[in-house]
Design a protein around this motif. Structure first.
Motif, PDB file in Angstrom:
ATOM      1  N   ALA A  39      42.185  31.904  40.349  1.00 21.44           N
ATOM      2  CA  ALA A  39      41.960  33.213  40.959  1.00 21.44           C
ATOM      3  C   ALA A  39      40.621  33.176  41.670  1.00 21.44           C
ATOM      4  CB  ALA A  39      41.972  34.303  39.894  1.00 21.44           C
ATOM      5  N   LEU A  40      40.597  33.626  42.915  1.00 22.03           N
ATOM      6  CA  LEU A  40      39.370  33.675  43.700  1.00 22.03           C
ATOM      7  C   LEU A  40      39.018  35.121  44.007  1.00 22.03           C
ATOM      8  CD1 LEU A  40      40.248  30.682  44.274  1.00 22.03           C
ATOM      9  CD2 LEU A  40      39.246  30.975  46.516  1.00 22.03           C
ATOM     10  N   THR A  41      37.744  35.431  43.960  1.00 21.29           N
ATOM     11  CA  THR A  41      37.294  36.759  44.351  1.00 21.29           C
ATOM     12  C   THR A  41      37.388  36.872  45.870  1.00 21.29           C
ATOM     13  OG1 THR A  41      34.992  36.073  44.566  1.00 21.29           O
ATOM     14  CG2 THR A  41      35.701  36.920  42.400  1.00 21.29           C
ATOM     15  N   GLN A  42      37.265  38.080  46.368  1.00 23.61           N
ATOM     16  CA  GLN A  42      37.313  38.278  47.817  1.00 23.61           C
ATOM     17  C   GLN A  42      36.160  37.547  48.510  1.00 23.61           C
ATOM     18  OE1 GLN A  42      37.954  42.327  49.112  1.00 23.61           O
ATOM     19  NE2 GLN A  42      39.315  42.741  47.397  1.00 23.61           N
ATOM     20  N   SER A  43      34.995  37.550  47.896  1.00 17.26           N
ATOM     21  CA  SER A  43      33.851  36.852  48.510  1.00 17.26           C
ATOM     22  C   SER A  43      34.080  35.342  48.534  1.00 17.26           C
ATOM     23  CB  SER A  43      32.550  37.196  47.787  1.00 17.26           C
ATOM     24  OG  SER A  43      32.599  36.795  46.444  1.00 17.26           O
ATOM     25  N   TYR A 119      38.994  30.679  36.998  1.00 24.62           N
ATOM     26  CA  TYR A 119      38.084  31.060  38.076  1.00 24.62           C
ATOM     27  C   TYR A 119      37.307  29.852  38.571  1.00 24.62           C
ATOM     28  CZ  TYR A 119      39.027  35.831  36.614  1.00 24.62           C
ATOM     29  OH  TYR A 119      39.649  37.003  36.302  1.00 24.62           O
ATOM     30  N   ILE A 120      37.127  29.776  39.880  1.00 18.45           N
ATOM     31  CA  ILE A 120      36.261  28.770  40.472  1.00 18.45           C
ATOM     32  C   ILE A 120      34.860  29.360  40.453  1.00 18.45           C
ATOM     33  CG2 ILE A 120      35.667  27.526  42.582  1.00 18.45           C
ATOM     34  CD1 ILE A 120      38.635  27.429  43.251  1.00 18.45           C
ATOM     35  N   GLU A 121      33.955  28.684  39.800  1.00 18.40           N
ATOM     36  CA  GLU A 121      32.600  29.206  39.634  1.00 18.40           C
ATOM     37  C   GLU A 121      31.734  28.883  40.845  1.00 18.40           C
ATOM     38  OE1 GLU A 121      31.599  31.106  37.125  1.00 18.40           O
ATOM     39  OE2 GLU A 121      33.544  30.955  36.156  1.00 18.40           O
ATOM     40  N   ASP A 122      31.038  29.889  41.332  1.00 22.04           N
ATOM     41  CA  ASP A 122      30.028  29.701  42.363  1.00 22.04           C
ATOM     42  C   ASP A 122      28.700  29.443  41.679  1.00 22.04           C
ATOM     43  OD1 ASP A 122      31.766  30.120  44.432  1.00 22.04           O
ATOM     44  OD2 ASP A 122      31.247  32.228  44.702  1.00 22.04           O
ATOM     45  N   LYS A 123      27.768  28.853  42.388  1.00 20.93           N
ATOM     46  CA  LYS A 123      26.444  28.614  41.816  1.00 20.93           C
ATOM     47  C   LYS A 123      25.728  29.922  41.531  1.00 20.93           C
ATOM     48  CE  LYS A 123      25.994  24.188  44.044  1.00 20.93           C
ATOM     49  NZ  LYS A 123      25.414  23.453  45.138  1.00 20.93           N
ATOM     50  N   GLU A 124      25.852  30.892  42.442  1.00 16.94           N
ATOM     51  CA  GLU A 124      25.142  32.151  42.259  1.00 16.94           C
ATOM     52  C   GLU A 124      25.986  33.223  41.580  1.00 16.94           C
ATOM     53  OE1 GLU A 124      27.075  31.994  46.204  1.00 16.94           O
ATOM     54  OE2 GLU A 124      25.461  30.797  45.398  1.00 16.94           O
ATOM     55  N   GLU A 125      27.251  32.920  41.290  1.00 19.81           N
ATOM     56  CA  GLU A 125      28.138  33.895  40.659  1.00 19.81           C
ATOM     57  C   GLU A 125      28.553  33.379  39.293  1.00 19.81           C
ATOM     58  OE1 GLU A 125      32.666  34.708  41.472  1.00 19.81           O
ATOM     59  OE2 GLU A 125      31.433  35.590  43.038  1.00 19.81           O
ATOM     60  N   LYS A 126      28.369  34.183  38.262  1.00 19.15           N
ATOM     61  CA  LYS A 126      28.728  33.779  36.907  1.00 19.15           C
ATOM     62  C   LYS A 126      29.659  34.812  36.316  1.00 19.15           C
ATOM     63  CE  LYS A 126      24.524  31.249  36.246  1.00 19.15           C
ATOM     64  NZ  LYS A 126      23.154  31.424  36.093  1.00 19.15           N
TER      65      LYS A 126
END
Length: 149
Positions: A39-43, A119-126
């Motif tokens: 699942a990916l967020t809109q951002s 979830y695919i984790e972003d560096k700035e999103e936890k």
């Protein structure tokens, strides 16, 4: 199994079939959490780097279906639709004007797979243990930005 009566049929005719876990279906673009591969967020959908990760997951899960948030701009979704066509994965645009979700894309099966990390984790999103996004505070964002230079 309880015996159905006339009232059950009338309710079903007036309001339709009751969905299981309606809140979960609203969040995951019409499917259930237990069926989700990613699942990916809109951002995340708007970022260019996630396309490759989703493509790899499409190759690994050829029988999955792609759910795209129809409330998003088409220009962000067209790359994912092309990928789905390339890998022969069916996709569906889900537009729900009454309910909002922060998800922009969901790759899921029709049956449960119970994958732990979706979830695919972003560096700035936890995310916390429930899968909810944790926002960085304003002051910590400024502090981190100043210390990067």
């Amino acid at each position: 199994m309880p015996k159905k009566n006339v009232d059950d049929y009338v309710q079903k005719g007036l309001y339709g079939v009751q969905d299981t876990k309606p809140e979960e279906r609203k969040q995951f673009l019409g499917t259930l959490r237990e069926r989700v591969v990613v699942a990916l967020t809109q951002s995340q959908v708007r970022k260019t780097g996630t396309v490759k990760e989703v493509e790899e997951l499409m190759k690994e899960n050829p029988k999955a279906r792609l759910y795209l948030n129809g409330n998003m701009n088409y220009t962000y979704l067209c790359d994912y639709m092309k990928l789905a066509d390339t890998h022969h994965i069916s996709y569906r645009m889900v537009t729900d004007k009454e309910n909002e979700t922060d998800l922009g894309l969901v790759l899921a099966y029709d049956t449960a797979i119970d994958k732990e990390h979706i979830y695919i984790e972003d560096k700035e999103e936890k995310r916390d243990s429930k899968g909810e996004e944790q926002k960085e505070s304003f002051f910590s964002a400024i502090w981190n930005a100043l210390n990067k230079k």
